[in-house]
Design a protein around this motif. Sequence first.
Motif, PDB file in Angstrom:
ATOM      1  N   CYS A 140      -0.638 -10.214   5.000  1.00 21.73           N
ATOM      2  CA  CYS A 140       0.766 -10.132   5.422  1.00 21.73           C
ATOM      3  C   CYS A 140       0.916  -8.780   6.105  1.00 21.73           C
ATOM      4  N   TYR A 145       4.708  -8.684   7.736  1.00 21.07           N
ATOM      5  CA  TYR A 145       5.415  -7.882   6.738  1.00 21.07           C
ATOM      6  C   TYR A 145       6.859  -7.625   7.168  1.00 21.07           C
ATOM      7  N   VAL A 162      -1.857  -6.030   2.878  1.00 25.28           N
ATOM      8  CA  VAL A 162      -0.421  -5.865   3.094  1.00 25.28           C
ATOM      9  C   VAL A 162      -0.157  -4.571   3.859  1.00 25.28           C
TER      10      VAL A 162
END
Length: 312
Positions: A140, A145, A162
């Motif tokens: 992500c 994000y 992330v």
Amino acid sequence: MSDEKVWEKQALEHLLLENLKEQRRGRRWRTAVRMMTLLVFVGIAINLFDIDIGGKSNLGKHTALVDLQGEIAPDTKASADAINASLQAAFENSESVGVILRINSPGGSPVQSGIIHDEMLRLRAKYPEKSLHVVVEEICASGGYYVASAAENIYVDKASLVGSIGVIMSGFGVTGLMEKLGIERRAITAGKNKALLDPFSKQDPKQKEFVQGMISEVHEQFIKVVRDGRGSRLKETPDMFTGLVWNGAKSVELGLSDGLGSVDGVARDVFKASTIVDYTMKDNLAERVAKRFGAAMGEGATRVLMYGGQLR
């Protein structure tokens, strides 16, 4: 009328009657075969193209799932149009107790990401009784994000990737190679900056400064979105907004995500509704047939082109 003629007449009538019965049996058999063939075709089509013929009504209380997979860009399964339509359907169903947006994306268009982000906030405000959580699978990052920051909570796997809170505009330059090969660039423009970032021209310092300022503004927009979405949970570090990525476990420490979790776990433990219904928008049957037929035709054409020199 003689007995012989009567017998012939009766025999002829019997033959005609039997022939008529046979024709009727044949028609019934052909009709049955056609119906069976149609049912088989429908069954194959439902399985092959994943057709939802029952709708999503009368399913009872359930967790709604929407998948955001791949690059976020127009005309893809992760476009703003596709994702927003899926989210709207998930929220509108009175039987859904909450919504999970499952993300596995390296990012993409900041515009498309922003449109999805804003729609998530709108839906959360319109349906305050329903929570919207993000569950991250593999990655992500960047625009992914950006989208995730609009969720109430973000759940990750400890090994998920992330972050990547940054902006990039990349290109290439071949002026040195052109000089070696004796190639001259001839570009006629109206507007001195019309050839902005032209890879066949030497980089202009003023143009570079302009582009840097432009993407820096987009970066600041990204940072604001993250700060607004994560609030006091965010534990900012000097590296947080530099484009770095972290594994899921570290992202929890930094406040970029809220905890470890999966789709099944969030549905079961957070929403208390272990039945999961996928609301991700799918192509309709005609579009899928056209795409697959087009792909098959394209593959056939490619083979002809590849081996065209051998055809006689």
